[in-house]
Motif scaffolding. Structure first.
Motif, PDB file in Angstrom:
ATOM      1  N   GLN A  41       0.820  -1.201   0.000  1.00  0.00           N
ATOM      2  CA  GLN A  41       0.000   0.000   0.000  1.00  0.00           C
ATOM      3  C   GLN A  41       0.858   1.256   0.000  1.00  0.00           C
ATOM      4  O   GLN A  41       0.434   2.314  -0.434  1.00  0.00           O
ATOM      5  N   LYS A  88      -1.060  -3.911  -5.499  1.00  0.00           N
ATOM      6  CA  LYS A  88      -1.565  -2.589  -5.151  1.00  0.00           C
ATOM      7  C   LYS A  88      -2.665  -2.166  -6.123  1.00  0.00           C
ATOM      8  O   LYS A  88      -3.696  -1.607  -5.713  1.00  0.00           O
ATOM      9  N   GLU A 104      -6.646  -1.288  -5.349  1.00  0.00           N
ATOM     10  CA  GLU A 104      -7.336  -0.078  -5.816  1.00  0.00           C
ATOM     11  C   GLU A 104      -8.594  -0.459  -6.602  1.00  0.00           C
ATOM     12  O   GLU A 104      -9.646   0.175  -6.460  1.00  0.00           O
ATOM     13  N   ASN A 120     -11.300   2.275  -7.404  1.00  0.00           N
ATOM     14  CA  ASN A 120     -10.397   3.376  -7.757  1.00  0.00           C
ATOM     15  C   ASN A 120      -9.707   3.017  -9.078  1.00  0.00           C
ATOM     16  O   ASN A 120      -8.518   2.701  -9.117  1.00  0.00           O
ATOM     17  N   ALA A 147      -6.488   4.925 -10.412  1.00  0.00           N
ATOM     18  CA  ALA A 147      -5.258   4.555  -9.703  1.00  0.00           C
ATOM     19  C   ALA A 147      -4.778   3.175 -10.142  1.00  0.00           C
ATOM     20  O   ALA A 147      -3.573   2.959 -10.343  1.00  0.00           O
ATOM     21  N   ALA A 148      -5.714   2.249 -10.301  1.00  0.00           N
ATOM     22  CA  ALA A 148      -5.349   0.904 -10.749  1.00  0.00           C
ATOM     23  C   ALA A 148      -4.752   0.963 -12.156  1.00  0.00           C
ATOM     24  O   ALA A 148      -3.721   0.325 -12.433  1.00  0.00           O
TER      25      ALA A 148
END
Length: 270
Positions: A25, A42, A46, A51, A54-55
């Motif tokens: 994270q 991570k 996301e 999200n 962000a991904a």
């Protein structure tokens, strides 16, 4: 290794849970490049929180390295229009890149898409057979079943296969209905497939709680894929309370059944 078709984002992404001692994270682009598994984890985290931008950012970095899981996951975002305008041409090119990089999920997905009736995707049975053969050679039983259906067009499709074809045609809600019925009849693989749909919000209202419930039922029934998914949930605290010992317990059970991602994770533990 049954029914390892579309595994949502989990299968390629969670290896870093056991590969890295660094908190994913808090990781950076430099960490992801050094350890793509960490980046995939991570990005998956996301994705689970919707999200998508962000991904996508993380997966685009990894795709630049030729990472087949990142390419596959970017294709999913493009196919479903998650955080971007739906673009099947873009999805196709990403799936092809992932498949050519050895991604079995992309190979199976292309086989289903090329042999289905998605109005936004070109039907091409020659390409379908090529990619299904690649997936089947890697042990994908669903790919082998689909090949048999293409070679025997008069053979009635199973309900599971019909659901897969509906999903490949973009009819996710109809596919979910079949998976739900099969799940209620005790079909463990269909229940696991339905769990992925709840986690990703494909054809059903997105619900990690429902996904966790279905995964757990299949995991307890001995499904290696679901056991791996449950291990992931316990490791992340998403869908289950965070419990590393429980995560490892389910991971071991999955690896004992030769589930590839679990085996790799256990080897990294080793």
């Amino acid at each position: 290794m049954n029914r390892r078709s579309f595994k949502s984002i989990v299968v390629g992404g969670l290896l870093a849970l056991v590969l890295s001692s660094t908190n994913a994270q808090d990781s950076t682009a430099a960490d992801w490049i050094k350890n793509p598994a960490m980046g995939n984890y991570k990005a998956y985290a996301e994705f689970k929180m919707a999200n998508y931008e962000a991904a996508r950012h993380i997966w685009e970095i990894l795709a630049g390295l030729g990472n087949c899981d990142a390419l596959f996951n970017l294709a999913i975002l493009a196919e479903d229009g998650l955080g971007e305008t739906q673009n099947m041409l873009k999805a196709e090119s990403l799936y092809v890149a992932a498949a050519n990089a050895g991604g079995f999920k992309a190979q199976y997905r292309l086989g289903m898409l090329y042999s289905g009736d998605n109005p936004n995707f070109p039907k091409d049975l020659e390409k379908a057979r090529r990619y299904l053969n690649l997936a089947a050679a890697g042990g994908d039983k669903d790919a082998a079943a689909r090949l048999a259906s293409l070679d025997q067009p008069d053979r009635p499709a199973t309900d599971y296969e019909r659901a897969e074809l509906l999903a490949s045609s973009g009819k996710h809600a109809e596919a979910a209905e079949i998976y739900t019925r099969l799940s209620q009849l005790g079909d463990i693989g269909a229940r696991t497939r339905l769990a992925w749909m709840y986690e990703a919000g494909r054809g059903v209202e997105r619900s990690l709680e429902k996904a966790a419930e279905l995964f757990m039922l299949s995991a307890k029934a001995g499904d290696a894929e679901a056991q791996y998914a449950i291990a992931v949930m316990y490791r992340t605290g998403k869908g289950q309370r965070m419990d590393k010992s429980e995560s490892l317990r389910w991971l071991k059970q999955s690896a004992a059944q030769n589930y590839p991602a679990a085996i790799a994770a256990m080897a990294a533990e080793g």
